[in-house]
Design an enzyme around this catalytic site. Sequence first.
Site, PDB file in Angstrom:
ATOM      1  CB  THR A  98      13.017  63.452  58.518  1.00 17.81           C
ATOM      2  OG1 THR A  98      14.136  63.634  57.654  1.00 17.81           O
ATOM      3  CG2 THR A  98      13.181  64.374  59.723  1.00 17.81           C
ATOM      4  CE  LYS A 173      16.231  66.705  57.359  1.00 16.25           C
ATOM      5  NZ  LYS A 173      15.447  65.748  56.610  1.00 16.25           N
ATOM      6  CE  LYS A 241       8.367  64.745  58.841  1.00 19.17           C
ATOM      7  NZ  LYS A 241       9.081  63.858  57.925  1.00 19.17           N
TER       8      LYS A 241
END
Lengths: 293, 293
Positions: A98, A173, A241
Amino acid sequence: MSNQHIGFIGLGIMGQPMAGHLLDAGYPLTVYNRTPSKTEDLANQGASVADSPSQAACQADVVITIVSDTPDVAQVIEGPGGVLEGISSGAVLIDMSTVSPALEQRLDGLLRQKGASLIDAPVSGGDVGARNATLAIMAGGDQKAFERVRPILEVMGRSITYCGPSGSGQLTKLCNQILVSVNLLAVCEALSLASRNKLDPMTMIEAIQGGAAGSWQLANLGPKIASDDFDPGFMIDLMQKDLRLVAEAAGASNTPLPATSLVHQLFQSSQAWGEGREGTQALAKVLRRLASG
Amino acid sequence: MSNQHIGFIGLGIMGQPMAGHLLDAGYPLTVYNRTPSKTEDLANQGASVADSPSQAACQADVVITIVSDTPDVAQVIEGPGGVLEGISSGAVLIDMSTVSPALEQRLDGLLRQKGASLIDAPVSGGDVGARNATLAIMAGGDQKAFERVRPILEVMGRSITYCGPSGSGQLTKLCNQILVSVNLLAVCEALSLASRNKLDPMTMIEAIQGGAAGSWQLANLGPKIASDDFDPGFMIDLMQKDLRLVAEAAGASNTPLPATSLVHQLFQSSQAWGEGREGTQALAKVLRRLASG
């Protein structure tokens, strides 16, 4: 199909079982990991071990990377001994990390110069999904390249969606992480109002979860919060993150996201109190701190 | 059971079909509505019509009130000609309006002085749930009184939950509205990031709704937002009324609710732009206004 040679880079909590599924499915596999000891189990099951990402890529028809963060992806792909040095013309790189959509779009350009393709294909479903091959995989990039590697993705996940051009998997995502984190904040606020008014939290959850208030977060993390279970399914540090990637993509597209920004700030309190390695549901503790002096 | 006499007060978009189900189930029914013309259909089906809430209550074993807002509840119960003037000792009043838990607790005291009981039993599921008798009903008050009226509630709803002492039904409904509105804001933010990055919204929704990002709001209102359908399932003006009740209950219990407060403020922009009678999903328009000058 299964004589396509796969290079697999990144054998963390996600990559290790995903690579195992590919071996089990009969794909010849060459693995690389920064910490070499993590390659041992797969080597015992028949995988070759490379000394660098470049070496893992050089004989592969398909290269898969799944590492922790944007600098790690840049390192294993563009760094010395990276995938770009070894990848063949006609090969497909699937980046399942990701990272930012912008990075994927830049790497897509670099791979095209080598005659190769990049598919960005981040996953959701966590380590449980990786072990059970039930991940949701959200893919972006050239659609023909995606169709060529779809059978490989199907070995690792249950729901495979082509989302659009390069970066679209990452953007999807990021939308997922907006929903996950803001829905969780909704759960924490509802439980906070309940507990401060002596309303039984499980009764409240059961009364409403079948209707318009229902969500995966309520059904799965609500009961954990009600029983003070803050063990990590997905850690706050990792969510932060991802929320930084959301903020970066939102900034680049001038998209104000007030609730996402709020939850990102509240998780900062979790980190300030040393709770970054707890599960995301420990966000409930932040509201508890706000509510009692 | 069905020879218990019921007084029914409030024949709006919710009360009209709910009273109809009770008639269909064979309960003798006396109805009252502020605007008398709305009693005609039920009178034609066999209901008696009262001239005041007091008159609707005086021969009833069970009185049901479902009106729009806190002042209306106070009026039909405590006002001149109100339920308190007519209700019998031993009778049960079920208030199915959405009002503040504090009001229900105060009314509970007044009814006890008359030898009667109050059950607060707000509903979710909207006018569709009222018509199909599929409402979720969240009840608070004396548990024995609740058990006596449960069969009546089961005629009108599908999921009936006893939540605790007086006010607990209302508190549960307020938790429901926190989740509904904050989950909706999450949907709007995810769709905003998607559309500003040219990601197809329906593809995004389908890719992620089966996982940890899933919610009723995403599955049901996400596609409406994606197709610019802002017709009301539940109107913004009514949600704002409920969010004011949340703010009042949160204030009374010193419970900070940052995301709920945020969505309440953003809906204020909907109202400022004359969109208060649109469906709650028109919150998406507020984010669109924020994102393009």
